[in-house]
Write an enzyme that holds these catalytic residues in place. Sequence first.
Site, mmCIF file in Angstrom:
data_model
loop_
_atom_site.group_PDB
_atom_site.id
_atom_site.type_symbol
_atom_site.label_atom_id
_atom_site.label_comp_id
_atom_site.label_asym_id
_atom_site.label_seq_id
_atom_site.Cartn_x
_atom_site.Cartn_y
_atom_site.Cartn_z
ATOM 1 C CG ASP A 85 -1.941 1.003 1.346
ATOM 2 O OD1 ASP A 85 -1.913 1.981 0.416
ATOM 3 O OD2 ASP A 85 -3.145 0.641 1.867
ATOM 4 C CG ASP A 96 -4.317 5.607 0.143
ATOM 5 O OD1 ASP A 96 -3.530 4.792 -0.019
ATOM 6 O OD2 ASP A 96 -5.011 6.029 1.020
ATOM 7 C CG HIS A 156 -9.496 6.975 2.908
ATOM 8 N ND1 HIS A 156 -8.966 7.848 2.478
ATOM 9 C CD2 HIS A 156 -9.053 5.883 2.859
ATOM 10 C CE1 HIS A 156 -7.694 7.183 2.024
ATOM 11 N NE2 HIS A 156 -8.086 5.884 2.157
ATOM 12 C CG HIS A 164 -7.940 7.875 6.380
ATOM 13 N ND1 HIS A 164 -8.708 6.745 6.557
ATOM 14 C CD2 HIS A 164 -6.534 7.442 5.881
ATOM 15 C CE1 HIS A 164 -7.897 5.698 6.111
ATOM 16 N NE2 HIS A 164 -6.925 5.973 5.678
ATOM 17 C CD GLU A 190 -7.947 1.541 2.039
ATOM 18 O OE1 GLU A 190 -7.062 1.152 2.280
ATOM 19 O OE2 GLU A 190 -8.012 2.936 2.442
ATOM 20 C CD GLU A 290 -6.048 2.722 -0.680
ATOM 21 O OE1 GLU A 290 -5.221 1.854 -0.406
ATOM 22 O OE2 GLU A 290 -6.651 3.703 -0.107
HETATM 23 MN MN MN Z 1 -3.542 2.812 1.099
HETATM 24 MN MN MN Z 2 -6.560 4.464 1.790
#
Ligand code: MN
Ligand code: MN
Length: 318
Positions: A85, A96, A156, A164, A190, A290
């Site tokens: 990630d 992200d 998010h 976030h 995600e 994600e």
């Molecule tokens: Mn992530």
């Molecule tokens: Mn994330």
Amino acid sequence: MGEDELKYYMRAGEIAYNAKKFAEGVVKPGKTLLEVADSIEKYIIDSGGDLAFPINLSVNHVAAHRTPLIDDKEAIPEDSVIKVDLGVHINGFIADTALTLIFNDKYIQLGEVVQKALVKGLSQVKPGVKFSDAGRVIEKTVRKAGYKVIKNLTGHNLSQYRIHAGESIPNYRDPFARGRFKAGKAYAMEPFGTDGKGWVKEIHSLIQIYSLRKVPEDLDKLGPEKAKIVDYVTKKFRTLPFCERWLRPLIGELGINEVRGALQELSKSGVLYSYPVLVEVGKGFVVQFEETFVVGDDGPIITTNPVLREEIKTFKKH
Ligand code: MN
Ligand code: MN
């Protein structure tokens, strides 16, 4: 969203996509998490991106928030499932994104299912659609294949220098999730799938990621070492997460044990947030995918995956 802002999101996403491709080549059983983390983060920086958070390399039943310590010896095991990630930002506009590399035949299907669930979730996205409606198709897809989503991990919204940014996108139909996608806003979706119980717990003895929470008015009261760390973090990372690998100059000067102790105390006193390692409570293996997207007038503009960005357009026509 302004033109420049979208441009930064797209550029961050492009670097993040290339970094995922790079990760596919370097994440291999036998390599240490530390060498893999350093090389992928170096790739991002060399590509002109800034790191939005320490790369998470989470092994098997570890779901998230595992980033190598500066003296980390853990190697990627045989027959493992590795979540990568990673986060890239340009002027604070963040990509992200995560993929899972699967070195165990038993989990190939779970990998395919979670990827499919993400595509289905993304294909729901339009201005005005409830987050929970995306969550519903995600869970349905995962459950139909005999697996569970992890219910206490969510997508998010994102904003400048904030990963976030306050809203959560559930990976199941959550009647309490009232949020809706808004045009011109950025989000990350995600899903996490598992053959375990579908829930993660925090391991408070394993904290490897921090972020600045509240800068004390009088830094000097912290003492010289802690003041130095807070000053460094404020200037370098602002409110974005960081880890001890990113404090190498300070560790060289103050020593590793001093820095570790200070990070712990700063977390206790509320100056820093800390992010404990998250593990699946049933010891199930965990898969995560994600993508980040900006909501366009008739669907998501996926920033972190140009192939999927085009696929979603076709998918939506059917
Ligand atoms: Mn992530
Ligand atoms: Mn994330």
